[in-house]
Motif scaffolding. Structure first.
Motif, PDB file in Angstrom:
ATOM      1  N   ALA A  94       0.814  -1.217   0.000  1.00  0.00           N
ATOM      2  CA  ALA A  94       0.000   0.000   0.000  1.00  0.00           C
ATOM      3  C   ALA A  94       0.842   1.258   0.000  1.00  0.00           C
ATOM      4  CB  ALA A  94      -0.934  -0.004   1.212  1.00  0.00           C
ATOM      5  N   LEU A  95       1.942   1.243   0.772  1.00  0.00           N
ATOM      6  CA  LEU A  95       2.694   2.486   0.927  1.00  0.00           C
ATOM      7  C   LEU A  95       4.180   2.321   0.618  1.00  0.00           C
ATOM      8  CD1 LEU A  95       1.066   3.788   4.222  1.00  0.00           C
ATOM      9  CD2 LEU A  95       0.631   4.593   1.923  1.00  0.00           C
ATOM     10  N   GLY A  96       4.776   1.254   1.149  1.00  0.00           N
ATOM     11  CA  GLY A  96       6.202   1.068   0.940  1.00  0.00           C
ATOM     12  C   GLY A  96       7.006   2.249   1.439  1.00  0.00           C
ATOM     13  N   GLU A  97       6.626   2.796   2.584  1.00  0.00           N
ATOM     14  CA  GLU A  97       7.247   4.037   3.012  1.00  0.00           C
ATOM     15  C   GLU A  97       7.468   4.067   4.506  1.00  0.00           C
ATOM     16  OE1 GLU A  97       4.406   6.811   1.600  1.00  0.00           O
ATOM     17  OE2 GLU A  97       2.798   5.945   2.747  1.00  0.00           O
ATOM     18  N   ASP A  98       8.389   4.914   4.949  1.00  0.00           N
ATOM     19  CA  ASP A  98       8.638   5.058   6.367  1.00  0.00           C
ATOM     20  C   ASP A  98       7.820   6.222   6.911  1.00  0.00           C
ATOM     21  OD1 ASP A  98       9.899   7.343   5.514  1.00  0.00           O
ATOM     22  OD2 ASP A  98      11.917   6.593   5.825  1.00  0.00           O
ATOM     23  N   ARG A  99       8.073   6.543   8.182  1.00  0.00           N
ATOM     24  CA  ARG A  99       7.262   7.565   8.836  1.00  0.00           C
ATOM     25  C   ARG A  99       7.355   8.915   8.134  1.00  0.00           C
ATOM     26  NH1 ARG A  99       9.815   8.376  13.875  1.00  0.00           N
ATOM     27  NH2 ARG A  99      11.111   9.759  12.648  1.00  0.00           N
ATOM     28  N   GLN A 100       8.553   9.282   7.687  1.00  0.00           N
ATOM     29  CA  GLN A 100       8.693  10.578   7.035  1.00  0.00           C
ATOM     30  C   GLN A 100       7.869  10.652   5.760  1.00  0.00           C
ATOM     31  OE1 GLN A 100      10.038  13.165   8.453  1.00  0.00           O
ATOM     32  NE2 GLN A 100       9.379  14.436   6.729  1.00  0.00           N
ATOM     33  N   CYS A 101       7.723   9.516   5.087  1.00  0.00           N
ATOM     34  CA  CYS A 101       6.869   9.494   3.894  1.00  0.00           C
ATOM     35  C   CYS A 101       5.413   9.730   4.266  1.00  0.00           C
ATOM     36  CB  CYS A 101       7.010   8.170   3.158  1.00  0.00           C
ATOM     37  SG  CYS A 101       8.582   7.992   2.289  1.00  0.00           S
ATOM     38  N   LEU A 102       4.986   9.229   5.435  1.00  0.00           N
ATOM     39  CA  LEU A 102       3.625   9.487   5.896  1.00  0.00           C
ATOM     40  C   LEU A 102       3.430  10.975   6.155  1.00  0.00           C
ATOM     41  CD1 LEU A 102       3.003   6.557   8.409  1.00  0.00           C
ATOM     42  CD2 LEU A 102       2.044   6.806   6.123  1.00  0.00           C
ATOM     43  N   VAL A 103       4.449  11.598   6.733  1.00  0.00           N
ATOM     44  CA  VAL A 103       4.390  13.045   6.976  1.00  0.00           C
ATOM     45  C   VAL A 103       4.235  13.790   5.657  1.00  0.00           C
ATOM     46  CG1 VAL A 103       5.661  15.058   7.833  1.00  0.00           C
ATOM     47  CG2 VAL A 103       5.740  12.911   9.106  1.00  0.00           C
ATOM     48  N   GLU A 104       5.048  13.427   4.664  1.00  0.00           N
ATOM     49  CA  GLU A 104       4.993  14.094   3.367  1.00  0.00           C
ATOM     50  C   GLU A 104       3.658  13.828   2.665  1.00  0.00           C
ATOM     51  OE1 GLU A 104       7.053  16.304   2.052  1.00  0.00           O
ATOM     52  OE2 GLU A 104       8.102  16.201   3.970  1.00  0.00           O
ATOM     53  N   LYS A 105       3.153  12.593   2.833  1.00  0.00           N
ATOM     54  CA  LYS A 105       1.879  12.250   2.206  1.00  0.00           C
ATOM     55  C   LYS A 105       0.761  13.111   2.791  1.00  0.00           C
ATOM     56  CE  LYS A 105      -0.862   8.155   1.070  1.00  0.00           C
ATOM     57  NZ  LYS A 105      -0.381   7.354  -0.045  1.00  0.00           N
ATOM     58  N   GLY A 106       0.745  13.252   4.127  1.00  0.00           N
ATOM     59  CA  GLY A 106      -0.261  14.085   4.770  1.00  0.00           C
ATOM     60  C   GLY A 106      -0.166  15.535   4.333  1.00  0.00           C
ATOM     61  N   LYS A 107       1.057  16.017   4.192  1.00  0.00           N
ATOM     62  CA  LYS A 107       1.272  17.395   3.745  1.00  0.00           C
ATOM     63  C   LYS A 107       0.741  17.595   2.324  1.00  0.00           C
ATOM     64  CE  LYS A 107       4.970  20.779   2.997  1.00  0.00           C
ATOM     65  NZ  LYS A 107       6.437  21.009   3.000  1.00  0.00           N
ATOM     66  N   GLN A 108       1.001  16.619   1.445  1.00  0.00           N
ATOM     67  CA  GLN A 108       0.542  16.714   0.057  1.00  0.00           C
ATOM     68  C   GLN A 108      -0.991  16.725  -0.022  1.00  0.00           C
ATOM     69  OE1 GLN A 108       2.327  16.861  -3.003  1.00  0.00           O
ATOM     70  NE2 GLN A 108       4.039  17.405  -1.672  1.00  0.00           N
ATOM     71  N   TYR A 109      -1.621  15.828   0.760  1.00  0.00           N
ATOM     72  CA  TYR A 109      -3.087  15.803   0.768  1.00  0.00           C
ATOM     73  C   TYR A 109      -3.649  17.162   1.182  1.00  0.00           C
ATOM     74  CZ  TYR A 109      -4.018  10.822  -0.010  1.00  0.00           C
ATOM     75  OH  TYR A 109      -4.153   9.579  -0.569  1.00  0.00           O
ATOM     76  N   TRP A 110      -3.049  17.754   2.202  1.00  0.00           N
ATOM     77  CA  TRP A 110      -3.565  19.023   2.716  1.00  0.00           C
ATOM     78  C   TRP A 110      -3.323  20.166   1.738  1.00  0.00           C
ATOM     79  CZ3 TRP A 110      -7.015  20.787   5.769  1.00  0.00           C
ATOM     80  CH2 TRP A 110      -6.972  22.091   6.247  1.00  0.00           C
ATOM     81  N   GLU A 111      -2.091  20.267   1.244  1.00  0.00           N
ATOM     82  CA  GLU A 111      -1.704  21.424   0.433  1.00  0.00           C
ATOM     83  C   GLU A 111      -2.181  21.327  -1.017  1.00  0.00           C
ATOM     84  OE1 GLU A 111       2.492  21.919   0.857  1.00  0.00           O
ATOM     85  OE2 GLU A 111       2.338  22.660   2.928  1.00  0.00           O
ATOM     86  N   LYS A 112      -2.300  20.118  -1.559  1.00  0.00           N
ATOM     87  CA  LYS A 112      -2.689  19.969  -2.967  1.00  0.00           C
ATOM     88  C   LYS A 112      -4.104  19.425  -3.139  1.00  0.00           C
ATOM     89  CE  LYS A 112       1.936  19.492  -4.897  1.00  0.00           C
ATOM     90  NZ  LYS A 112       2.806  18.742  -5.845  1.00  0.00           N
ATOM     91  N   GLY A 113      -4.683  18.932  -2.031  1.00  0.00           N
ATOM     92  CA  GLY A 113      -6.016  18.365  -2.122  1.00  0.00           C
ATOM     93  C   GLY A 113      -7.057  19.143  -1.368  1.00  0.00           C
TER      94      GLY A 113
END
Length: 360
Positions: free
Chosen positions: A84-103
């Motif tokens: 589903a993600l293949g990512e570490d915690r920092q990727c979750l942080v970046e993902k949340g930021k992208q959802y907020w700022e671009k979505g």
């Protein structure tokens, strides 16, 4: 004179010892080079090598040291993590930021980079996607009643609606006839509190993935209407006179293999313990890494899709997330809980102040 069988035994022992030494050397080299900021540090090793159970350390917490995780997680959860993600915690942080700022933020102006699905008649799509809906009345859950009292909220006097969505029928999608996934979404829909409280979340995607279906084939075997956010909104819209009144979105009994370790990190870093009752709850907004990580997690995506796809009805909101871990009512152990307060413009949050950044 040694027998032939003695030579064979000696050779087998030697091969075993050499193999063991090589494995130990590999493990030592792996341990030295493992990124201390990944999700569970042994995660990729576990997934790649098919180890069935894991009981090790979670990631280095936000501003703290790695702590021991006391729970076992089946391997299929970890394969889902990687798929589903293949990512570490920092990727979750970046993902949340992208959802907020671009979505979410652009969605308030109708310019989100994330498209809104066009289902047409949702009732028809729901039935065509093999979903069955069951509804019954039940008393208010004790944990929510206690939460309302402590948050000085209104406690409903009547029973509340429990609605079960079960993907129990075979269906057709763009790829033809498909077998039912047996996905389940159980929720309590409480218009009196402007709240939806989910307690069983088994998505079609995760159920199909558990069949060991290749990643690129999963989307071909799930129903058209499969996202939790779409099903929650459709159900909420049927029971609430004003769907735009939705304020609280909660989950209890969290076992997700990405979210639970993340919550453990936060509890340890912020409270120094995994025993976090309501009066020790932890609240974040999206200015913090913790808030962004939870927003970008598999259980946060339902919130951001709700805000993105229904910005026209919900209006501008400022999400805050509160997490805690009370013992469940039967005192059988952890009951990881999360609730999102979707704060309307010019309103105050319901569950206390947000956490301050830890001192360096």
């Amino acid at each position: 004179m040694p027998s032939h069988s003695s030579h064979l035994r000696s050779s087998s022992v030697l091969i075993f010892l050499v193999t063991a030494l090589l494995l130990l050397a590999h493990a030592f080299r792996y341990a030295r080079h493992t990124d201390s900021h990944s999700l569970p540090t042994q995660l990729s090793f576990i997934v790649e090598n098919g180890i069935s159970k894991f009981n090790g350390s979670v990631a280095v917490p936000f501003g703290g040291q790695a702590q021991a995780a006391n729970s076992f997680f089946p391997i299929h959860h970890y394969t889902r993590v990687k798929r589903a993600l293949g990512e570490d915690r920092q990727c979750l942080v970046e993902k949340g930021k992208q959802y907020w700022e671009k979505g979410v933020l652009p969605a308030f102006d109708g310019k989100s980079e994330f498209p809104t699905p066009n289902f047409g008649n949702a009732e028809t799509v729901l039935e065509g996607s093999g979903w069955t809906s069951f509804e019954e009345l039940e008393p208010l859950p004790k944990w929510w009643k206690d939460t309302l009292k402590k948050a000085k909220g209104k406690v409903p006097k009547s029973d509340i609606r429990k609605i079960i969505l079960d993907q129990s029928h075979d269906f057709e999608n763009d790829f033809g006839a498909q077998t039912r996934t047996s996905a389940q979404y159980y929720g309590r829909y409480i218009p009196q509190n402007n709240a939806v409280l989910m307690y069983v979340v088994r998505s079609p995607r995760s159920k199909v993935a558990a069949r060991q279906v290749p990643q690129d084939e999963i989307s071909k075997q799930i129903p058209r209407m499969n996202q939790l956010s779409d099903l929650v909104w459709f159900t909420w819209s049927r029971v609430a006179e004003n769907p735009g009144s939705l304020r609280y979105y909660g989950l209890e009994g969290i076992t997700n293999a990405i979210v639970k370790p993340l919550m453990l990190e936060i509890f340890q870093a912020r409270r120094g313990t995994n025993d976090v009752p309501w009066n020790k709850r932890v609240t974040f907004d999206l200015s913090s890494d913790e808030g962004k990580a939870l927003f970008g997690s598999p259980l946060g995506v339902a919130v951001n899709w709700l805000l993105i796809h229904h910005a026209g009805v919900l209006g501008r909101r400022e999400p805050r997330v509160t997490i805690w871990n009370p013992k469940n009512t039967n005192n059988l152990g952890d009951n990881f809980c999360m609730i999102w307060d979707l704060i309307p413009k010019k309103k105050k949050g319901s569950f206390g102040k947000v956490e301050k950044e830890p001192k360096s």
